[in-house]
Design a protein around this motif. Sequence first.
Motif, mmCIF file in Angstrom:
data_model
loop_
_atom_site.group_PDB
_atom_site.id
_atom_site.type_symbol
_atom_site.label_atom_id
_atom_site.label_comp_id
_atom_site.label_asym_id
_atom_site.label_seq_id
_atom_site.Cartn_x
_atom_site.Cartn_y
_atom_site.Cartn_z
ATOM 1 N N ARG A 1 0.864 -1.172 0.000
ATOM 2 C CA ARG A 1 0.000 0.000 0.000
ATOM 3 C C ARG A 1 0.905 1.228 0.000
ATOM 4 N NH1 ARG A 1 -5.021 2.068 2.405
ATOM 5 N NH2 ARG A 1 -4.560 4.208 2.998
ATOM 6 N N VAL A 2 0.496 2.265 -0.730
ATOM 7 C CA VAL A 2 1.268 3.506 -0.756
ATOM 8 C C VAL A 2 0.376 4.666 -0.316
ATOM 9 C CG1 VAL A 2 2.436 5.182 -2.259
ATOM 10 C CG2 VAL A 2 2.876 2.741 -2.556
ATOM 11 N N ASP A 3 0.888 5.492 0.573
ATOM 12 C CA ASP A 3 0.217 6.751 0.917
ATOM 13 C C ASP A 3 1.183 7.884 0.592
ATOM 14 O OD1 ASP A 3 -2.342 6.106 2.805
ATOM 15 O OD2 ASP A 3 -0.766 4.610 3.098
ATOM 16 N N ILE A 4 0.637 8.933 -0.002
ATOM 17 C CA ILE A 4 1.502 10.064 -0.347
ATOM 18 C C ILE A 4 1.054 11.295 0.440
ATOM 19 C CG2 ILE A 4 2.287 11.572 -2.213
ATOM 20 C CD1 ILE A 4 2.361 9.118 -3.941
ATOM 21 N N GLN A 5 1.978 11.836 1.226
ATOM 22 C CA GLN A 5 1.663 13.016 2.040
ATOM 23 C C GLN A 5 2.129 14.253 1.310
ATOM 24 O OE1 GLN A 5 3.734 12.181 5.735
ATOM 25 N NE2 GLN A 5 1.754 12.184 6.773
ATOM 26 N N PRO A 6 1.216 15.113 0.900
ATOM 27 C CA PRO A 6 1.603 16.266 0.072
ATOM 28 C C PRO A 6 2.473 17.276 0.814
ATOM 29 C CG PRO A 6 -0.793 16.105 0.300
ATOM 30 C CD PRO A 6 -0.208 15.076 1.214
ATOM 31 N N LEU A 7 3.349 17.913 0.064
ATOM 32 C CA LEU A 7 4.115 19.041 0.591
ATOM 33 C C LEU A 7 3.230 20.279 0.574
ATOM 34 C CD1 LEU A 7 7.538 18.608 -1.279
ATOM 35 C CD2 LEU A 7 6.923 17.806 1.004
ATOM 36 N N LYS A 8 3.643 21.306 1.308
ATOM 37 C CA LYS A 8 2.946 22.589 1.245
ATOM 38 C C LYS A 8 3.046 23.135 -0.176
ATOM 39 C CE LYS A 8 3.967 23.812 6.009
ATOM 40 N NZ LYS A 8 5.043 24.301 6.857
ATOM 41 N N LYS A 9 2.081 23.942 -0.537
ATOM 42 C CA LYS A 9 2.008 24.450 -1.916
ATOM 43 C C LYS A 9 3.303 25.144 -2.340
ATOM 44 C CE LYS A 9 -1.530 26.664 -4.788
ATOM 45 N NZ LYS A 9 -0.661 26.872 -5.891
ATOM 46 N N GLU A 10 3.858 25.973 -1.451
ATOM 47 C CA GLU A 10 5.066 26.731 -1.837
ATOM 48 C C GLU A 10 6.280 25.825 -2.028
ATOM 49 O OE1 GLU A 10 3.340 26.967 0.970
ATOM 50 O OE2 GLU A 10 4.569 27.541 2.698
ATOM 51 N N HIS A 11 6.187 24.587 -1.567
ATOM 52 C CA HIS A 11 7.315 23.662 -1.716
ATOM 53 C C HIS A 11 7.058 22.591 -2.778
ATOM 54 C CE1 HIS A 11 9.214 25.594 1.616
ATOM 55 N NE2 HIS A 11 8.216 25.318 2.421
ATOM 56 N N GLY A 12 5.972 22.765 -3.558
ATOM 57 C CA GLY A 12 5.730 21.833 -4.658
ATOM 58 C C GLY A 12 4.465 21.002 -4.495
#
Length: 441
Positions: A267-278
């Motif tokens: 299983r993969v979960d992707i935790q997003p970066l803040k908008k200003e960091h991509g």
Amino acid sequence: MTPAYQFPPDYYKKSLEVLETSLSLSAYRPWRESDPGPSYPVDARYAALPALTKDDIRAHFPDGFVPPDKDIKKGLESGEINFVQTSGSSSSVRVTNIWNQRWWDASERASWRLNSHTARLATGDQPEAILANARNVGFISDDADLPLEKRRLSRFFYLNEKTDPSRWTPRIMDRMLRELDIFKPAILEANPSLLAKLCRYAAAKPGSVFQPGLITFTYEYPSSLHLRQIRRVFTSPLASSYGTTETGYIFMQCEAGKFHQNTGSCRVDIQPLKKEHGGPDVGRILVTTFDNPWYYMLRFDVGDLGRIDEKQHCPCGRDSGIIIAAIEGRFINATLDCAGRLVTLRRLDESMGGIRDIDEYRLEQSAPGVYNLHLSSQRRDRDRLGREVKEKLRKVYGKDADISIVYEDFLCPEDSGKYCLAKTLFPLKIEDYLDAGRVSW
Ligand SMILES: [Zn+2]
């Protein structure tokens, strides 16, 4: 908006089973207070939990990750499992893991379906040549050169026995090229920086080089410079196989160039970066393993950043699991621009790829806005090269970037056996760059 992912029918059943078993183990016991409980959807329960780090593995190894119905001592005695140490870039990131060969092989086989070339060539007994640092895999012999028969192991053949590629003499590289022709591997598995070094040598010589059915990249981020050097010599299809010792095979790059999740194995979960960091397209990759009865890895932080494919669609037609448009490189290889925004390795590397005839580079950021670029190039016009490089880097890091260039004859891999393309000389904490308010899975 969270893209719509498609998963196989048993994906959520497996996610739930692994979650519940893991939370009963001592390594994850403190996580239980973060778990909202069985009345919540599986994704929401996962999203509420922390990430597993290498420090956690060190702190709770091995008992904290093994269910009570498994006897570690017996498993080791019977050879069903053994302990393996990963070679981190410093002793502080070295980790011992439980290795279960049967599970590893199944994870690898499942990944082969995700690329039409591996699906065709990987039969399970295909001859495979490996060009990697001997520190990572194969046989080490830095002083004496090992003959071919001492570098074979069942269907595998190791082209290199050195821990430092600067020890490669023309005689060794001629031997590698000759042995490719003798062994005729269906697949060549390569550390991209090492294959690029061999290709820089081969491209300057007359004669043809044996072309394997597929070249797969592991161990390192494949730099655009390295890919270009490899393409001068090999016309074989190229694919990155992405995984870790802890988690098995996670993503496979298909023939269309995108990365497909190995949903049968993890299983993969992707935790997003803040908008200003991509973010939110770029995030950190957390992996949970399925069906390994000996070792429960829940939300393990593999250390890499991935770019989620916006449309979750690939021309190859595969639609099961998360589709990643690109691996953005390891977080420890990210740097900061003059405004403090994160620059992923891929973004830096694409910019460096626009400069011709660079053999190798390593960018070290010593302080905010201050960058040292170590560069190895055959170009004689260094003033012009220096101007080109600074111009490219200022587009990425900002017009006020303080950039110095150090020319080197060659660059060496780090103690881990892997090349480092970029890093900050001060610590960065991923938590400062993650968008805590966003959930993605
Ligand atoms: Zn595809």
